[in-house]
Design a protein around this motif. Structure first.
Motif, PDB file in Angstrom:
ATOM      1  N   UNK A  74      -3.634  -6.168   5.029  1.00 25.27           N
ATOM      2  CA  UNK A  74      -3.851  -6.877   6.289  1.00 25.27           C
ATOM      3  C   UNK A  74      -3.231  -6.035   7.393  1.00 25.27           C
ATOM      4  N   UNK A  75      -3.854  -5.997   8.554  1.00 29.25           N
ATOM      5  CA  UNK A  75      -3.292  -5.279   9.689  1.00 29.25           C
ATOM      6  C   UNK A  75      -2.041  -6.012  10.182  1.00 29.25           C
ATOM      7  N   UNK A  81      -7.418  -7.867  13.492  1.00 28.12           N
ATOM      8  CA  UNK A  81      -8.240  -8.461  12.445  1.00 28.12           C
ATOM      9  C   UNK A  81      -7.381  -9.375  11.593  1.00 28.12           C
ATOM     10  N   UNK A  82      -7.862 -10.569  11.361  1.00 30.07           N
ATOM     11  CA  UNK A  82      -7.120 -11.531  10.547  1.00 30.07           C
ATOM     12  C   UNK A  82      -7.507 -11.445   9.067  1.00 30.07           C
ATOM     13  N   UNK A  83      -8.654 -10.855   8.763  1.00 26.48           N
ATOM     14  CA  UNK A  83      -9.160 -10.807   7.391  1.00 26.48           C
ATOM     15  C   UNK A  83      -8.474  -9.715   6.568  1.00 26.48           C
ATOM     16  N   UNK A  89      -4.573   4.267   2.229  1.00 25.93           N
ATOM     17  CA  UNK A  89      -3.457   4.576   3.114  1.00 25.93           C
ATOM     18  C   UNK A  89      -3.569   6.052   3.474  1.00 25.93           C
ATOM     19  N   UNK A  90      -3.677   6.343   4.752  1.00 25.22           N
ATOM     20  CA  UNK A  90      -3.907   7.722   5.206  1.00 25.22           C
ATOM     21  C   UNK A  90      -2.813   8.667   4.717  1.00 25.22           C
ATOM     22  N   UNK A  91      -1.574   8.193   4.661  1.00 27.15           N
ATOM     23  CA  UNK A  91      -0.474   9.050   4.210  1.00 27.15           C
ATOM     24  C   UNK A  91      -0.706   9.500   2.773  1.00 27.15           C
ATOM     25  N   UNK A  92      -1.227   8.627   1.922  1.00 29.29           N
ATOM     26  CA  UNK A  92      -1.488   8.983   0.525  1.00 29.29           C
ATOM     27  C   UNK A  92      -2.688   9.924   0.438  1.00 29.29           C
ATOM     28  N   UNK A  93      -3.740   9.631   1.184  1.00 29.86           N
ATOM     29  CA  UNK A  93      -4.940  10.474   1.171  1.00 29.86           C
ATOM     30  C   UNK A  93      -4.603  11.878   1.672  1.00 29.86           C
ATOM     31  N   UNK A  94      -3.732  11.966   2.667  1.00 34.71           N
ATOM     32  CA  UNK A  94      -3.359  13.266   3.249  1.00 34.71           C
ATOM     33  C   UNK A  94      -2.781  14.205   2.199  1.00 34.71           C
TER      34      UNK A  94
END
Length: 136
Positions: A74-75, A81-83, A89-94
C-alpha cells in the motif's frame, strides 16, 4: 517562467469531463508526471528497429526473473491510492536489473516495460524447456 497552473476540483470521470479537456492531439517534449492513476484506451511505445542500435537478445532471463521478488503493498500516502497494489521494490530491482530503475529526485521509479521484455523472454525459455521435456 513558462509555468501555467490550473486549479479546479472538478473530477474527471471520462474523456469529456474534468478541469482540462483537449479534443485534439497533444505533443509533449519532456516528461509527464501524474500523481494519480492514468487512464487510456491504449499505450503505444515507439519500437522501430531503425531507431535502435546495439540490439542484443536477452539471455538468461529465467535467472533474472527468479531473483526478482514481486510484492503486495500500500502507498504510504493514501491520497495517492487506497487500494493494495502489486509490483516490485525499486531498491531490490536495482541490484538485479539496474537499467530498469530511474532516479527521480529523492525516489526511485521502475520501467515496467523493460521488465516485461525480460519476463517475456523467461516465458520463451520455459516454453523451450517444456517442449524439450515433452520430447523425452
Amino acid at each position: 517562467s513558462g509555468i501555467k497552473s490550473l486549479t479546479d476540483t472538478t473530477q474527471a470521470t471520462s474523456s469529456t469531463t474534468g478541469c482540462l479537456i483537449l479534443s485534439g492531439g497533444v505533443g509533449v517534449a519532456k516528461d509527464i508526471r501524474c500523481a494519480g492513476d492514468a487512464y487510456a484506451l491504449s499505450h503505444v511505445s515507439t519500437s522501430d528497429a531503425r531507431l535502435k542500435k546495439n540490439v542484443v537478445t536477452i539471455g538468461n532471463a529465467m535467472s533474472i526473473v527468479n531473483k526478482l521478488e514481486p510484492v503486495y503493498f500500500n502507498w504510504l500516502d493514501s491520497a495517492v491510492c487506497k487500494k493494495q497494489k502489486a509490483g516490485f521494490l525499486a531498491q531490490q530491482v536495482k541490484q538485479i536489473v539496474p537499467e530498469s530503475v530511474m532516479e527521480n529526485g529523492d525516489h526511485l521509479s521502475l520501467d515496467y516495460q523493460h521488465l516485461n521484455s525480460i519476463l517475456f523472454k523467461a516465458v520463451q525459455e520455459l516454453s523451450a524447456r517444456v517442449s524439450e521435456l515433452e520430447k523425452k
